[in-house]
Design a protein around this motif. Structure first.
Motif, PDB file in Angstrom:
ATOM      1  N   ASP A 101       0.896  -1.240  -0.098  1.00 37.21           N
ATOM      2  CA  ASP A 101       0.173  -0.087   0.000  1.00 37.21           C
ATOM      3  C   ASP A 101       0.821   1.330  -0.107  1.00 37.21           C
ATOM      4  O   ASP A 101       0.468   2.514  -0.530  1.00 37.21           O
ATOM      5  N   VAL A 104       1.590   2.305  -3.672  1.00 41.68           N
ATOM      6  CA  VAL A 104       0.120   2.912  -4.472  1.00 41.68           C
ATOM      7  C   VAL A 104      -0.389   4.165  -4.156  1.00 41.68           C
ATOM      8  O   VAL A 104      -0.688   4.523  -3.001  1.00 41.68           O
ATOM      9  N   THR A 105      -0.707   4.609  -5.314  1.00 40.11           N
ATOM     10  CA  THR A 105      -1.120   5.889  -5.144  1.00 40.11           C
ATOM     11  C   THR A 105      -2.376   6.294  -5.957  1.00 40.11           C
ATOM     12  O   THR A 105      -2.697   5.305  -6.820  1.00 40.11           O
ATOM     13  N   ALA A 106      -3.390   6.964  -5.708  1.00 37.52           N
ATOM     14  CA  ALA A 106      -4.687   7.186  -6.373  1.00 37.52           C
ATOM     15  C   ALA A 106      -4.215   7.629  -7.907  1.00 37.52           C
ATOM     16  O   ALA A 106      -3.350   8.189  -7.893  1.00 37.52           O
ATOM     17  N   PRO A 107      -5.293   6.867  -8.655  1.00 39.49           N
ATOM     18  CA  PRO A 107      -5.159   7.557 -10.244  1.00 39.49           C
ATOM     19  C   PRO A 107      -5.433   8.923 -10.165  1.00 39.49           C
ATOM     20  O   PRO A 107      -6.183   9.496  -9.544  1.00 39.49           O
ATOM     21  N   ALA A 109      -7.414  12.435 -11.565  1.00 39.56           N
ATOM     22  CA  ALA A 109      -8.559  12.493 -12.169  1.00 39.56           C
ATOM     23  C   ALA A 109      -8.449  13.028 -13.379  1.00 39.56           C
ATOM     24  O   ALA A 109      -7.754  13.901 -13.442  1.00 39.56           O
ATOM     25  N   GLU A 115      -9.690   7.016 -15.932  1.00 41.03           N
ATOM     26  CA  GLU A 115      -9.309   6.404 -14.679  1.00 41.03           C
ATOM     27  C   GLU A 115     -10.174   5.475 -14.083  1.00 41.03           C
ATOM     28  O   GLU A 115      -9.866   4.890 -13.021  1.00 41.03           O
ATOM     29  N   ARG A 116     -11.321   5.284 -14.718  1.00 39.18           N
ATOM     30  CA  ARG A 116     -12.261   4.547 -13.922  1.00 39.18           C
ATOM     31  C   ARG A 116     -11.942   3.058 -13.698  1.00 39.18           C
ATOM     32  O   ARG A 116     -12.689   2.333 -13.021  1.00 39.18           O
ATOM     33  N   SER A 119      -7.478   1.465 -10.347  1.00 42.01           N
ATOM     34  CA  SER A 119      -7.681   1.690  -9.050  1.00 42.01           C
ATOM     35  C   SER A 119      -6.460   2.269  -8.228  1.00 42.01           C
ATOM     36  O   SER A 119      -6.512   2.687  -7.279  1.00 42.01           O
ATOM     37  N   GLY A 120      -5.407   2.171  -8.727  1.00 39.49           N
ATOM     38  CA  GLY A 120      -4.049   2.699  -8.256  1.00 39.49           C
ATOM     39  C   GLY A 120      -2.966   2.891  -9.179  1.00 39.49           C
ATOM     40  O   GLY A 120      -3.059   2.183 -10.402  1.00 39.49           O
ATOM     41  N   ASP A 133      -8.957  -2.029 -12.017  1.00 42.50           N
ATOM     42  CA  ASP A 133     -10.280  -2.371 -11.264  1.00 42.50           C
ATOM     43  C   ASP A 133     -10.853  -3.323 -12.246  1.00 42.50           C
ATOM     44  O   ASP A 133     -11.766  -2.764 -13.006  1.00 42.50           O
TER      45      ASP A 133
END
Length: 196
Positions: A101, A104-107, A109, A115-116, A119-120, A133
């Motif tokens: 974790d 891992v960074t958020a995608p 926007a 990006e949908r 997940s990372g 995802d």
């Protein structure tokens, strides 16, 4: 995700992607795929996996990458997604990587909504790895209505009863009934079945 999550990494075009190794059922090479009429362009068709009909999504087509030949060296990653078995055509399978974790960074926007399906994002030695995802990807392939994609064609739901091992429920008249109610699995052409 756990602190020591492991991901199967693979390439599609020049990009490396990853999926949680616990979702991977198997990796198939050179498996024949039968085209299905009126399928969305990104659905290659279906394959027979030891008696189970499995829909196969071509990730090159889904992500808008240039197409390559589909042949004996084509790799299909078979994964359990939301209680179903689905195949994903990829270019090459790289390795199983430990991606905790902390890495891992958020995608980001994006206005286009690309990006949908991600997940990372992980910065690895060879470049960025986009973590897919799979439920969102398969859900988007199913479209707004069960059995239909956004272009009005048949979505994944129409291509077989590919329930994951251990998934509860039984098929009756092309509809899967499970503990949570009935969900449309395979609507007949021209027939709409709602979620119940």
């Amino acid at each position: 995700m756990t602190a020591a999550a492991q991901y199967l990494t693979f390439t599609v075009g020049d990009q490396t992607y990853g999926v949680d190794i616990l979702d991977v059922h198997e990796i198939r090479g050179g498996s024949p795929v039968t085209p299905v009429p009126n399928a969305p362009p990104y659905v290659r068709g279906v394959m027979n996996l030891r008696g189970t009909v499995v829909p196969v999504i071509d990730l090159r087509r889904r992500f808008g990458a240039p197409e390559t030949d589909f042949g004996s060296f084509t790799v299909i990653v078979v994964a359990a997604v939301a209680g179903r078995i689905v195949g994903f055509v990829v270019d090459t399978v790289a390795e199983v990587s430990d991606l905790g974790d902390g890495k891992v960074t958020a995608p980001p926007a994006l206005d286009g909504g690309g990006e949908r399906f991600v997940s990372g994002v992980v910065a690895a030695a060879g470049g960025l790895v986009l973590l897919l995802d799979l439920p969102a990807l398969v859900g988007a392939c199913n479209g707004a209505r069960a059995g239909e994609d956004s272009a009005g064609g048949r979505g994944l739901e129409a291509f077989g009863e590919s329930r994951a091992p251990g998934a509860s429920g039984a098929a009756k008249d092309g509809v899967w009934a499970d503990a949570g109610g009935a969900a449309a699995l395979a609507a007949a052409p021209g027939e709409e079945r709602g979620m119940g």
